[in-house]
Design an enzyme around this catalytic site. Structure first.
Site, PDB file in Angstrom:
ATOM      1  N   LYS A 187       0.856  -1.186   0.000  1.00  0.00           N
ATOM      2  CA  LYS A 187       0.000   0.000   0.000  1.00  0.00           C
ATOM      3  C   LYS A 187       0.893   1.237   0.000  1.00  0.00           C
ATOM      4  O   LYS A 187       1.506   1.565   1.006  1.00  0.00           O
ATOM      5  CB  LYS A 187      -0.924   0.050   1.221  1.00  0.00           C
ATOM      6  CG  LYS A 187      -2.027   1.118   1.057  1.00  0.00           C
ATOM      7  CD  LYS A 187      -2.677   1.514   2.361  1.00  0.00           C
ATOM      8  CE  LYS A 187      -1.953   2.643   3.043  1.00  0.00           C
ATOM      9  NZ  LYS A 187      -1.972   3.932   2.287  1.00  0.00           N
ATOM     10  N   GLU A 262      10.243   0.690  10.223  1.00  0.00           N
ATOM     11  CA  GLU A 262      11.259   1.731  10.023  1.00  0.00           C
ATOM     12  C   GLU A 262      10.531   3.049  10.221  1.00  0.00           C
ATOM     13  O   GLU A 262       9.699   3.434   9.408  1.00  0.00           O
ATOM     14  CB  GLU A 262      11.880   1.626   8.634  1.00  0.00           C
ATOM     15  CG  GLU A 262      13.204   2.380   8.524  1.00  0.00           C
ATOM     16  CD  GLU A 262      13.043   3.769   7.946  1.00  0.00           C
ATOM     17  OE1 GLU A 262      12.905   4.714   8.759  1.00  0.00           O
ATOM     18  OE2 GLU A 262      13.068   3.927   6.723  1.00  0.00           O
ATOM     19  N   CYS A 296      14.000  10.738   6.632  1.00  0.00           N
ATOM     20  CA  CYS A 296      14.097  10.375   8.048  1.00  0.00           C
ATOM     21  C   CYS A 296      15.538  10.283   8.523  1.00  0.00           C
ATOM     22  O   CYS A 296      15.789  10.255   9.733  1.00  0.00           O
ATOM     23  CB  CYS A 296      13.353   9.073   8.328  1.00  0.00           C
ATOM     24  SG  CYS A 296      13.757   7.730   7.200  1.00  0.00           S
ATOM     25  N   GLU A 394      10.364  15.543  15.200  1.00  0.00           N
ATOM     26  CA  GLU A 394      10.663  15.383  13.783  1.00  0.00           C
ATOM     27  C   GLU A 394       9.877  16.418  12.979  1.00  0.00           C
ATOM     28  O   GLU A 394       8.650  16.439  13.011  1.00  0.00           O
ATOM     29  CB  GLU A 394      10.305  13.965  13.328  1.00  0.00           C
ATOM     30  CG  GLU A 394      10.785  13.649  11.937  1.00  0.00           C
ATOM     31  CD  GLU A 394      10.591  12.187  11.555  1.00  0.00           C
ATOM     32  OE1 GLU A 394      11.404  11.670  10.781  1.00  0.00           O
ATOM     33  OE2 GLU A 394       9.618  11.571  12.037  1.00  0.00           O
TER      34      GLU A 394
END
Length: 507
Positions: A187, A262, A296, A394
């Site tokens: 997906k 992850e 990331c 983040e």
């Protein structure tokens, strides 16, 4: 902004729908439409119907049906198919680059020189690795038996990929899974399905059997959660935010699936006082701005030892200010937009709130001349407290925060002082100092005197809240294979000595 000739014609190419099931494109059945938007212009470039749970069921059924044949293929046969796959993608490299730039807003030079070549290399690597799925050599460890270890595919893998590197993330999910003999339902993010669909089409063109690779493009709370919880899915692999990763883990563990995560990152960039300052400045700008900071592993927290601090700040700000924003398809563009206006506004919010406790040295604004797109100027923030939001959270945008440190102990302590542990870098000319940093910084990848490069042969994955498990490299097969111990009796004796512990006495 764009010359129409530059664009990948998504609406024409995917007129049959944004689902790829059993080797063909089909339309979703959710009744809800979604648009892929060019973030450089705000223009809708592809509209499609999202997948429903019915579509997920169909994709899983196709993968399940294809599994026995693909798992039963020899390693050489799977390897040959992947080599053909790499050749097909190489032939269509420009098409893939343009489609990726269109849906993500990445400069074409980035997709041509990083995303697409890296993906072709990944395919070529796993084409070779497919032939090296050995277990341990046989041995007589008990004396009376020969033992060996088999690696076997798990079954149907259900994977969810993010929007920041749609093509590369599709490859990282699909390739180790199918090289090991699994089949997969991927997906992609609803915002960026185009290159995942092209990837599946290219696999079919290369002769990979129908049903081995399936794509369902739907909403996370519907298609995504149904895929993760599906009883016929044996493993879930997810790349995305830590918050969503926790939800994925809840669903996957309730069905006792293999799980690979992850997740987020907040990579430190530690500059010791003996570092090559030119190298560190160039590395900081490149490492923080790649993909408009939507990476990331991007450098987000620069810790600079005090003797170099002020000069690092001034030189980094000057280099950032020279970066050219503009049309992703123009040859002079260095930096494109963020993925969406919503993401741009989220990033701007972090910087605006930081003005109350830190110094915005350069950037920190939406460029007026590019306001139709989701652009944000490269931004350097200095002197923020270590516990502040902009240091700890983040951001996922073109923002670098710089803080000073005094002793080496302090620099390493600050580098480790977030919940994340995906990537980091250390900058020093002293091998002992650098080696200490690589040992003591808690991250899945630590670069020395560089930041960002990845290679297919080496693993990618994190510590702490950045998740667990590895993408790329032979280590990824640890995620996608079952380990089976096989043990043969060598004695041909009916009554074994150990049987006396259950019945009878020693002869």
């Amino acid at each position: 902004m764009h010359n129409p000739g530059h664009r990948f014609q998504a609406q024409d190419h995917f007129a049959d729908g944004a689902q790829y099931i059993a080797g063909r494109l089909t339309k979703g059945t959710s009744g809800r439409m979604h648009a892929v938007v060019d973030p450089a212009t705000g223009e809708e470039v592809y509209t499609y119907e999202l997948a429903s749970t019915v579509d997920v069921d169909a994709a899983v059924a196709a993968a399940r049906e294809a599994f026995p044949g693909w798992a039963g293929a020899t390693p050489g046969e799977r390897s040959d198919a992947l080599h053909r796959f790499a050749a097909v993608l190489a032939d269509r490299a420009e098409e893939f680059a343009r489609a990726e730039s269109l849906q993500c807003g990445k400069p074409l030079k980035l997709t041509r020189e990083f995303d697409v070549p890296g993906t072709i290399d990944n395919i070529a690597f796993f084409a070779g690795a497919a032939r090296h799925l050995q277990g341990q050599s046989a041995g007589e460890y008990s004396g009376d038996h020969t033992s060996y270890v088999r690696r076997e595919p798990i079954g149907v893998v259900g994977s969810i990929a993010p929007w920041n590197y749609p093509l590369q993330m599709a490859a990282w999910k699909i390739l180790p899974a199918i090289a090991a003999g699994n089949t997969i339902v991927l997906k992609p993010a609803e915002l960026t399905p185009l290159t995942s669909l092209l990837f599946a089409e290219a696999a079919t063109a290369a002769g990979i059997p129908d049903g081995v690779i399936n794509i369902v493009t739907g909403a996370g709370r519907d298609a995504g959660e149904h895929l993760v919880g599906h009883p016929d899915v044996a493993m879930t692999s997810f790349t995305g935010s830590t918050a969503v990763g926790k939800r994925v883990a809840e669903i996957a563990t309730s069905t006792v699936k293999r799980l690979h995560l992850e997740l987020g990152g907040k990579a430190p960039f530690v500059v010791f006082d003996d570092a090559d300052l030119d190298a560190a400045v160039n590395g900081a700008v490149a490492g923080s701005l790649i993909n408009s900071g939507q990476d990331c592993t991007a450098a987000t927290r620069a810790y600079v030892q005090r003797p170099l601090y002020e000069e690092f700040v001034s030189r980094t700000a000057a280099l950032m200010a020279s970066v050219r924003l503009g049309d992703p398809f123009a040859s002079g563009t260095d930096l494109g937009p963020l993925i969406s206006h919503a993401q741009r506004d989220r990033v701007a919010g972090f910087v605006d709130r930081a003005r109350g406790y830190a110094r915005v040295v350069t950037g920190g604004e939406i460029p007026e001349e590019l306001k139709e797109g989701a652009y944000y100027r490269p931004t350097l923030v200095a002197d923020a407290p270590q516990d502040s939001e902009i240091v700890q959270s983040e951001i996922f945008g073109p923002v670098l925060v710089v803080l000073p440190f005094d002793s080496d102990d302090e620099g390493i302590r600050l580098a480790n002082d977030t919940p994340y542990g995906l990537a980091a870098s250390a900058w020093s000319r002293d091998v002992y100092r650098a080696n200490r940093a690589t040992r003591e910084i808690k991250a899945g990848c630590v670069w020395v005197n560089d930041h960002i490069p990845i290679i297919s042969e080496m693993p990618h994955g994190g510590y702490k809240a950045s998740g667990f498990g590895k993408d790329m490299s032979a280590y990824s097969f640890e995620e996608y294979t079952q380990i089976k111990h096989v043990m043969f009796d060598n004695t041909a004796v009916a009554r074994k000595d150990w049987h006396r512990t259950i019945f009878g006495d020693r002869p």
